[in-house]
Design an enzyme around this catalytic site. Structure first.
Site, mmCIF file in Angstrom:
data_model
loop_
_atom_site.group_PDB
_atom_site.id
_atom_site.type_symbol
_atom_site.label_atom_id
_atom_site.label_comp_id
_atom_site.label_asym_id
_atom_site.label_seq_id
_atom_site.Cartn_x
_atom_site.Cartn_y
_atom_site.Cartn_z
ATOM 1 N N ARG A 1 0.840 -1.201 0.000
ATOM 2 C CA ARG A 1 0.000 0.000 0.000
ATOM 3 C C ARG A 1 0.871 1.246 0.000
ATOM 4 O O ARG A 1 1.950 1.259 0.573
ATOM 5 C CB ARG A 1 -0.885 -0.015 1.245
ATOM 6 C CG ARG A 1 -1.826 -1.219 1.359
ATOM 7 C CD ARG A 1 -3.051 -1.019 0.504
ATOM 8 N NE ARG A 1 -3.591 0.312 0.728
ATOM 9 C CZ ARG A 1 -4.278 0.656 1.799
ATOM 10 N NH1 ARG A 1 -4.551 -0.231 2.716
ATOM 11 N NH2 ARG A 1 -4.708 1.899 1.960
ATOM 12 N N CYS A 2 0.373 2.281 -0.671
ATOM 13 C CA CYS A 2 1.098 3.541 -0.688
ATOM 14 C C CYS A 2 1.234 4.066 0.746
ATOM 15 O O CYS A 2 0.312 3.884 1.524
ATOM 16 C CB CYS A 2 0.383 4.575 -1.557
ATOM 17 S SG CYS A 2 1.271 4.829 -3.094
ATOM 18 N N PRO A 3 2.343 4.650 1.123
ATOM 19 C CA PRO A 3 3.460 5.083 0.272
ATOM 20 C C PRO A 3 4.569 4.042 0.066
ATOM 21 O O PRO A 3 5.642 4.409 -0.415
ATOM 22 C CB PRO A 3 4.003 6.284 1.050
ATOM 23 C CG PRO A 3 3.767 5.928 2.484
ATOM 24 C CD PRO A 3 2.498 5.114 2.513
ATOM 25 N N ASP B 1 -1.288 -0.787 -6.037
ATOM 26 C CA ASP B 1 -2.048 0.206 -5.267
ATOM 27 C C ASP B 1 -2.385 1.368 -6.202
ATOM 28 O O ASP B 1 -1.503 1.917 -6.843
ATOM 29 C CB ASP B 1 -1.204 0.702 -4.090
ATOM 30 C CG ASP B 1 -2.010 1.641 -3.197
ATOM 31 O OD1 ASP B 1 -2.118 1.369 -2.001
ATOM 32 O OD2 ASP B 1 -2.523 2.658 -3.718
#
Ligand SMILES: Cc1ncc(COP(=O)(O)O)c(C=O)c1O
Lengths: 75, 383
Positions: free
Chosen positions: A12-14, A39
């Site tokens: 998942r970001c970041p 993502d």
């Protein structure tokens, strides 16, 4: 074609941006790194990171391995 | 240990204006009857409703019979979009809208598309400002029934070129709907629109009151099952005490708007410049000049938005975020996406009449340490 592939699928970001930021200084200038990241935020954040860091964002593609982003180290 | 609270999310809901509280309490005593009935209590309620409509119309610069109250800004937006499209369905079935509309407008557009209509998003630039050339071309195309443009971005504060967009619509004979939720009660309204909506809890009124204004001569047909209340534009009984409070607080907010703008805009400028100078690797987003006076947004590289909101909350700061990890869809904000700016580590700070310089200073004093702490924890310092 990319010189190397950074597989950030499932992250998942970041996290994909962080992985790219860690890797880029370790590769020779001119190297093209392909970041695989599924993502949806990566589509915005990887080009934005390139702009903020003065690296070259080449292209976003969707291949058999899902969404991918090519970055060239320019400095 | 949590610090004393500093509420900085007025763009979601501003704290109730004291006038709203007074008016609400008075109207609970006096305005509980159904204004449609034919007895004394109903006539009193009708007077209150008429007065609320008259005051709201005056502030918006329209006629009282052009104003309807709805149960939220969202419902008002749904009615604006679907009603204006229905009114013009013989002309066409295309909705042109900016790419940065509020989700209420986008969800109405999805409904329109599901029913066989077309929706054309118009891009914005990196500062979040509408691409006027693309807009003009889009509204000139055949079959456009309605164009929708937010007055100013609720996520990044960029004020939209509504007058120019309205001129392009007028040339093309297309009505313009403006979602003015972030502007009403704070800044002067643009001209040239046919339909406009607003939301009371953005200006210090109670939640659950929206305003839908439809100018005379606009072809608008109710998308809801028939109901003659509110000019036939909103079904159901209005929440009269809340409507009375909304109208009273709108008048008060509008009276103070110029002074509040003069007070808050420099604080927003201060946040923009200090955050850029004192937090490393941050992107301050939105137009630096053509912006709302009370709202500022920035994104912190390598920081998770949700973690940042929690860290700020632990220090007493209430803010919003357009980062994907803070949304139910796990998608980044469509506004940040349309602008092409960093979407993670995103924070929106929005000020209101109770925000003081000391609050802003405390936020600015604590933010760099909070971000640095999160980066240290995540091991991303020096990247
Ligand atoms: C621009 C804009 N339009 C519409 C709305 C929806 O208003 P409400 O919260 O009253 O449903 C909001 C608030 O979230 C907004 O900021």
């Amino acid at each position: 074609m990319p010189d190397e592939v950074l597989d950030c699928r499932g992250q998942r970001c970041p996290l994909p941006v962080i992985a790219a930021a860690r890797r880029m200084p370790q590769v020779p200038i001119g190297t093209v790194v392909r970041v695989l990241a599924d993502d949806p935020a990566a589509a915005v954040d990887i080009p934005a990171w390139c702009r903020m860091r003065g690296q070259e964002f080449l292209t976003a593609i969707t291949g058999p391995e899902g969404p991918a982003y090519d970055i060239r180290r320019t400095h | 240990m949590s610090a004393s609270p500093v509420y900085l999310d007025a763009a979601t809901a501003a704290p109730a204006h004291p006038v709203a509280r007074q008016a609400l309490l008075a109207a609970l005593d006096d305005g509980w009857a159904d204004p449609g009935k034919l007895y004394t209590q109903a006539r009193r309620a009708r007077q209150l409703l008429d007065a609320a409509r008259e005051a709201t119309a005056q502030t918006l610069g329209v006629r009282a019979d052009e104003v309807s109250f709805t149960s939220s800004g969202t419902t008002a937006a749904h009615g604006a979009v679907l009603g204006a499209l229905a009114g013009r369905r013989r002309t066409g079935s295309t909705l042109v809208h900016s790419a940065i509309e509020h989700s209420a407008v986008l969800h109405a557009a999805e409904r329109h598309v599901a029913a066989g209509g077309t929706a054309i998003p118009v891009p914005v630039d990196r500062l979040g400002r509408l691409d006027l050339d693309a807009w003009s071309a889009a509204v000139r195309a055949p079959g456009v029934a309605l164009a929708a443009l937010i007055s100013a971005s609720h996520e990044v504060g960029t004020v939209q070129p509504v007058a120019e967009a309205a001129a392009a619509c007028a040339d093309a004979g297309v009505p313009l709907y403006v979602d003015a939720a972030q502007s009403v009660g704070r800044v002067p309204l643009p001209a040239g629109w046919s339909v406009l909506t607003a939301s009371a809890h953005k200006w210090g009124g109670p939640p659950g009151v929206g305003v839908l204004a439809v100018r005379k001569g606009t072809r608008w047909e109710s998308p809801w099952p028939a109901d003659e209340r509110e000019g036939g534009r909103t079904p159901g009984s209005v929440n009269l005490p809340a409507v009375v409070a909304a109208a009273a607080s709108l008048r008060a907010a509008a009276a103070d708007a110029a002074a509040e703008e003069a007070r808050l805009a420099p604080l927003v400028d201060r946040i923009r410049s200090r955050v850029a100078a004192e937090v490393p690797d941050v992107e301050v987003v939105g137009d630096p000049v053509l912006r709302l006076p009370h709202l500022v947004t920035f994104s912190c590289l390598y920081v998770d938005g949700e973690t940042l909101l929690h860290a700020l909350d632990r220090r007493g700061f209430a803010v919003s975020s357009g980062s994907s990890c803070t949304s139910s869809t796990l998608r980044p904000s469509h506004v940040l996406e349309a602008m092409g700016v960093l979407s993670h580590g995103n924070v929106r700070v929005s000020l209101h009449r109770e925000t003081t310089e000391a609050h802003v200073e405390r936020f600015l004093a604590e933010l760099p340490g909070i971000v640095a702490g999160l980066r240290a924890e995540a091991g991303v310092v020096g990247l």
